[in-house]
Design a protein around this motif. Structure first.
Motif, mmCIF file in Angstrom:
data_model
loop_
_atom_site.group_PDB
_atom_site.id
_atom_site.type_symbol
_atom_site.label_atom_id
_atom_site.label_comp_id
_atom_site.label_asym_id
_atom_site.label_seq_id
_atom_site.Cartn_x
_atom_site.Cartn_y
_atom_site.Cartn_z
ATOM 1 N N GLN A 23 48.762 78.223 115.181
ATOM 2 C CA GLN A 23 48.539 76.834 114.775
ATOM 3 C C GLN A 23 47.691 76.116 115.825
ATOM 4 O OE1 GLN A 23 49.002 75.377 112.090
ATOM 5 N NE2 GLN A 23 50.994 75.741 111.189
ATOM 6 N N PRO A 24 46.753 75.288 115.390
ATOM 7 C CA PRO A 24 45.980 74.511 116.368
ATOM 8 C C PRO A 24 46.872 73.485 117.059
ATOM 9 C CG PRO A 24 45.417 73.868 114.126
ATOM 10 C CD PRO A 24 46.356 75.037 114.018
ATOM 11 N N SER A 25 46.561 73.211 118.301
ATOM 12 C CA SER A 25 47.323 72.216 119.066
ATOM 13 C C SER A 25 47.039 70.822 118.516
ATOM 14 C CB SER A 25 46.922 72.280 120.538
ATOM 15 O OG SER A 25 45.587 71.814 120.693
ATOM 16 N N SER A 26 47.834 69.871 118.967
ATOM 17 C CA SER A 26 47.590 68.477 118.581
ATOM 18 C C SER A 26 46.204 68.040 119.002
ATOM 19 C CB SER A 26 48.632 67.555 119.224
ATOM 20 O OG SER A 26 49.902 67.815 118.698
ATOM 21 N N ALA A 27 45.808 68.403 120.204
ATOM 22 C CA ALA A 27 44.474 68.032 120.694
ATOM 23 C C ALA A 27 43.387 68.679 119.839
ATOM 24 C CB ALA A 27 44.313 68.434 122.160
ATOM 25 N N GLN A 28 43.578 69.923 119.466
ATOM 26 C CA GLN A 28 42.589 70.591 118.609
ATOM 27 C C GLN A 28 42.475 69.892 117.264
ATOM 28 O OE1 GLN A 28 44.427 74.436 118.819
ATOM 29 N NE2 GLN A 28 42.853 75.259 120.177
ATOM 30 N N ARG A 29 43.611 69.510 116.697
ATOM 31 C CA ARG A 29 43.585 68.818 115.400
ATOM 32 C C ARG A 29 42.924 67.454 115.505
ATOM 33 N NH1 ARG A 29 48.720 70.877 115.314
ATOM 34 N NH2 ARG A 29 49.676 68.859 115.655
ATOM 35 N N LEU A 30 43.179 66.730 116.586
ATOM 36 C CA LEU A 30 42.657 65.371 116.728
ATOM 37 C C LEU A 30 41.181 65.319 117.103
ATOM 38 C CD1 LEU A 30 45.602 63.639 118.618
ATOM 39 C CD2 LEU A 30 44.826 63.143 116.305
ATOM 40 N N ILE A 31 40.773 66.143 118.068
ATOM 41 C CA ILE A 31 39.424 65.989 118.621
ATOM 42 C C ILE A 31 38.686 67.307 118.816
ATOM 43 C CG2 ILE A 31 39.907 63.787 119.762
ATOM 44 C CD1 ILE A 31 40.252 65.435 122.400
ATOM 45 N N PHE B 83 35.026 67.484 118.126
ATOM 46 C CA PHE B 83 34.312 66.376 118.739
ATOM 47 C C PHE B 83 34.216 66.507 120.256
ATOM 48 C CE2 PHE B 83 34.063 61.901 120.229
ATOM 49 C CZ PHE B 83 32.881 61.539 119.591
ATOM 50 N N ALA B 84 35.308 66.942 120.876
ATOM 51 C CA ALA B 84 35.363 67.037 122.341
ATOM 52 C C ALA B 84 36.061 68.332 122.763
ATOM 53 C CB ALA B 84 36.073 65.824 122.922
ATOM 54 N N PRO B 85 35.413 69.476 122.552
ATOM 55 C CA PRO B 85 36.068 70.753 122.830
ATOM 56 C C PRO B 85 36.488 70.946 124.289
ATOM 57 C CG PRO B 85 33.752 71.082 122.280
ATOM 58 C CD PRO B 85 34.062 69.647 122.009
ATOM 59 N N LYS B 86 35.727 70.425 125.242
ATOM 60 C CA LYS B 86 36.114 70.577 126.656
ATOM 61 C C LYS B 86 37.388 69.802 126.953
ATOM 62 C CE LYS B 86 35.681 72.089 130.825
ATOM 63 N NZ LYS B 86 35.858 73.510 131.114
ATOM 64 N N LEU B 87 37.528 68.606 126.380
ATOM 65 C CA LEU B 87 38.751 67.833 126.582
ATOM 66 C C LEU B 87 39.949 68.567 125.978
ATOM 67 C CD1 LEU B 87 40.171 65.380 127.694
ATOM 68 C CD2 LEU B 87 39.461 64.107 125.662
ATOM 69 N N VAL B 88 39.762 69.213 124.838
ATOM 70 C CA VAL B 88 40.826 70.026 124.240
ATOM 71 C C VAL B 88 41.188 71.172 125.181
ATOM 72 C CG1 VAL B 88 41.412 71.595 122.351
ATOM 73 C CG2 VAL B 88 40.256 69.432 121.864
ATOM 74 N N GLU B 89 40.174 71.831 125.714
ATOM 75 C CA GLU B 89 40.404 72.952 126.639
ATOM 76 C C GLU B 89 41.212 72.495 127.856
ATOM 77 O OE1 GLU B 89 37.766 75.606 129.728
ATOM 78 O OE2 GLU B 89 36.791 74.947 127.872
ATOM 79 N N LEU B 90 40.857 71.346 128.439
ATOM 80 C CA LEU B 90 41.578 70.823 129.593
ATOM 81 C C LEU B 90 42.996 70.392 129.219
ATOM 82 C CD1 LEU B 90 38.682 68.747 131.177
ATOM 83 C CD2 LEU B 90 39.687 70.855 132.096
ATOM 84 N N THR B 91 43.130 69.756 128.072
ATOM 85 C CA THR B 91 44.450 69.312 127.622
ATOM 86 C C THR B 91 45.374 70.494 127.390
ATOM 87 O OG1 THR B 91 43.496 67.347 126.591
ATOM 88 C CG2 THR B 91 45.682 68.017 125.826
ATOM 89 N N ASP B 92 44.888 71.474 126.628
ATOM 90 C CA ASP B 92 45.729 72.623 126.287
ATOM 91 C C ASP B 92 45.927 73.570 127.462
ATOM 92 O OD1 ASP B 92 45.882 71.590 123.739
ATOM 93 O OD2 ASP B 92 44.472 73.016 122.862
#
Length: 107
Positions: A5-13, A16-25
């Motif tokens: 399942q995609p993370s919350s960050a992946q679902r939200l952004i 749009f902002a893959p690096k921010l998702v990478e840092l968040t996750d």
């Protein structure tokens, strides 16, 4: 084999902002939240407190639910926000308690 399942960050952004998702996750939830210095319950309490004190209620629903998953009770969350009235300000605490009521009513 299916993808996780995609993370919350992946679902939200994600798109749009893959690096921010990478840092968040990877960094925030993959490293910082897993460190031994504090329990997940304590990290949730600290995070909820920081969000309330900063007036960042848009992030609260996710972290309130996570806090409950990590062992916080509804009463502890309400007491924390009540305590913060005097340290972070009445409007921030009132906004947070309204968000908590809406978020935790369903759970």
């Amino acid at each position: 084999m299916s993808d996780p399942q995609p993370s919350s960050a992946q679902r939200l952004i994600g798109g749009f902002a893959p690096k921010l998702v990478e840092l968040t996750d990877g960094v925030l939830f993959g490293d910082v939240w897993k460190r031994d210095g504090l329990s997940a319950r304590d990290r949730s309490l600290v995070t909820i407190t920081a969000l309330v004190a900063g007036g960042n209620v848009e992030q609260l629903p996710f972290h309130l639910k996570l806090g409950v998953e990590n062992g916080l009770t509804r009463d502890e969350i309400v007491e924390t926000i009540t305590h913060l009235v005097f340290y972070s300000g009445w409007p921030k605490a009132m906004s947070a308690i309204t968000t908590a009521k809406e978020t935790l009513a369903s759970g």
